[in-house]
Design an enzyme around this catalytic site. Structure first.
Site, mmCIF file in Angstrom:
data_model
loop_
_atom_site.group_PDB
_atom_site.id
_atom_site.type_symbol
_atom_site.label_atom_id
_atom_site.label_comp_id
_atom_site.label_asym_id
_atom_site.label_seq_id
_atom_site.Cartn_x
_atom_site.Cartn_y
_atom_site.Cartn_z
ATOM 1 N N HIS A 209 14.322 -18.422 -17.411
ATOM 2 C CA HIS A 209 14.673 -18.378 -16.147
ATOM 3 C C HIS A 209 15.346 -19.758 -15.901
ATOM 4 O O HIS A 209 15.256 -20.700 -16.699
ATOM 5 C CB HIS A 209 13.222 -18.377 -15.233
ATOM 6 N N CYS B 56 18.356 -18.976 -10.040
ATOM 7 C CA CYS B 56 17.426 -17.976 -10.818
ATOM 8 C C CYS B 56 18.355 -16.498 -10.707
ATOM 9 O O CYS B 56 18.366 -15.850 -11.882
ATOM 10 C CB CYS B 56 16.067 -17.975 -10.122
ATOM 11 N N HIS C 3 12.148 -15.930 -6.257
ATOM 12 C CA HIS C 3 12.291 -16.577 -7.522
ATOM 13 C C HIS C 3 12.294 -15.276 -8.714
ATOM 14 O O HIS C 3 11.391 -14.368 -8.537
ATOM 15 C CB HIS C 3 11.413 -17.471 -8.235
#
Length: 391
Positions: A363, A303, A351
């Site tokens: 993402h 990520c 994240h």
């Protein structure tokens, strides 16, 4: 006269039917078993599908958290290794110069000995642990020329600096070892969490996997609904802003007193939008590439590796890991989010995705998935930590 009628057997009437005592006992046992089953959890050790889903999600989150720790340790290790290499190279060069200076002092000592100074031979000097003591004890300094004294001073300066660099190198090597140990530990944790998740999923039947997919689909539909609602709210807020700006312009034909700052703000917004457009163009071009923990491209990403690469394509350097990226810019409200902003998730900030507008982001989700567009509510509204504008 006594009756010859037999007495009725003890029993219970159920729905108008007489039941013998044995049947009554059986019915009672069934009732008790039924009550026990309702009151106590199943003795079956197999977890429910919902429990499996939660456990797998938790394992993926733990793996992602460990991944960010791995990324941080890897970043520290890389920088520390470069520092160690630089220090060791410096120490090697200084040691060479120190040896040359030591040889020069040896020649000076021999010259002084030949002129009659009471001194041991040159070999004794060269083997001395502390040349300063040697010169002090033999009083050679009193007999040296100015150039020779400069040579002595230069030697002692180099000796001190070399010893200091050696200490720095030793400390840096210890720090490097610590970073490498952190790296190994984080890597082992990631691999273990992913292994545990795969093992849980492998035990599911085809039917259970289908039901799990259905649950995930419902979650995505709910996330999309929330994203659409956010998009509506943002559009409404923008409409009101434009109406207020138009009303202010009609109220006065003269430019407002702070028009300079307004122009500056407008210019800043335009500059950000230009950079954000480049970052988003890069992110979109990565869609479909696999999530791989610790990866920074070009063939796969995790990520924070994706968001770092996207903004680098726009000419903006942001840190490697989510813990640092969340502090690399200006925090804004979710309702004020603009395309290009970074959206962070979970209390431990493990994240991140890049906002594209309308409640959506790009993402790299998790192991086994691919870079994709998805609602920022993909894991529920409460999972959103903050929004940061990096440039």
């Amino acid at each position: 006269m006594a009756s010859h009628r037999k007495s009725r057997p003890a029993g219970t009437r159920v729905a108008g039917i007489r039941t013998p005592a044995l049947a009554t006992a059986a019915l009672t046992s069934v009732a008790l078993l039924s009550q026990t089953a309702n009151a106590s959890p199943s003795t079956d050790d197999k977890p429910s599908l919902e429990e499996v889903e939660k456990k797998v999600d938790d394992l993926y989150r733990q793996a992602e958290s460990a991944t960010e720790k791995y990324n941080a340790a890897k970043d520290r290790t890389t920088k520390q290794r470069k520092r160690v290499d630089t220090l060791l190279d410096d120490v090697a060069k200084r040691t060479q110069k120190l040896n040359e200076a030591r040889e020069e002092l040896g020649r000076n000592a021999a010259a002084q000995y030949r002129t009659g100074a009471a001194a041991p031979d040159t070999a004794t000097f060269l083997l001395a642990d502390n040349p300063q003591d040697y010169f002090d004890q033999t009083q050679l300094m009193d007999r040296m020329t100015g150039r020779q004294k400069e040579s002595v001073d230069d030697y002692f300066t180099q000796q001190s600096e070399t010893m200091e660099k050696r200490r720095e190198a030793t400390q840096s090597l210890e720090t490097l070892t610590d970073s490498q140990n952190d790296l190994k530990s984080a890597k082992a944790t990631v691999q273990q969490k992913l292994s545990d998740a795969r093992e849980l999923l492998s035990k599911l039947t085809a039917e259970e996997k289908a039901r799990l997919a259905a649950i995930e689909k419902r979650k995505q539909e709910e996330a999309a609904r929330k994203a659409a609602e956010l998009a509506r709210q943002q559009a409404e807020a923008e409409r009101r802003r434009q109406e207020e700006a138009a009303a202010q312009q009609q109220e006065s034909t003269q430019p407002p007193a702070d028009s300079g700052s307004s122009d500056s703000s407008s210019s800043s917004d335009s500059s950000y939008a230009t950079k954000a457009e480049k970052a988003l163009a890069f992110a979109r071009s990565q869609i479909g590439k696999p999530y791989v923990w610790g990866a920074t491209g070009p063939d796969s990403y995790d990520c924070s590796g994706l968001t770092q690469a996207a903004w680098k394509a726009a000419g903006v350097d942001i840190p490697r890991v989510t813990y640092d990226q969340v502090n690399a810019g200006t925090t804004v409200s979710l309702s004020s989010a603009q395309p290009g902003d970074l959206v962070f998730f979970y209390d431990d900030v493990t994240h991140v995705g890049i906002y594209i507008g309308n409640g959506m982001m790009i993402h790299a989700p998790k192991p086994g998935a691919y870079v994709r567009e998805e609602s920022i509510y993909y894991d529920g509204e409460s999972s959103i930590h903050s929004v940061v504008r990096p440039a």
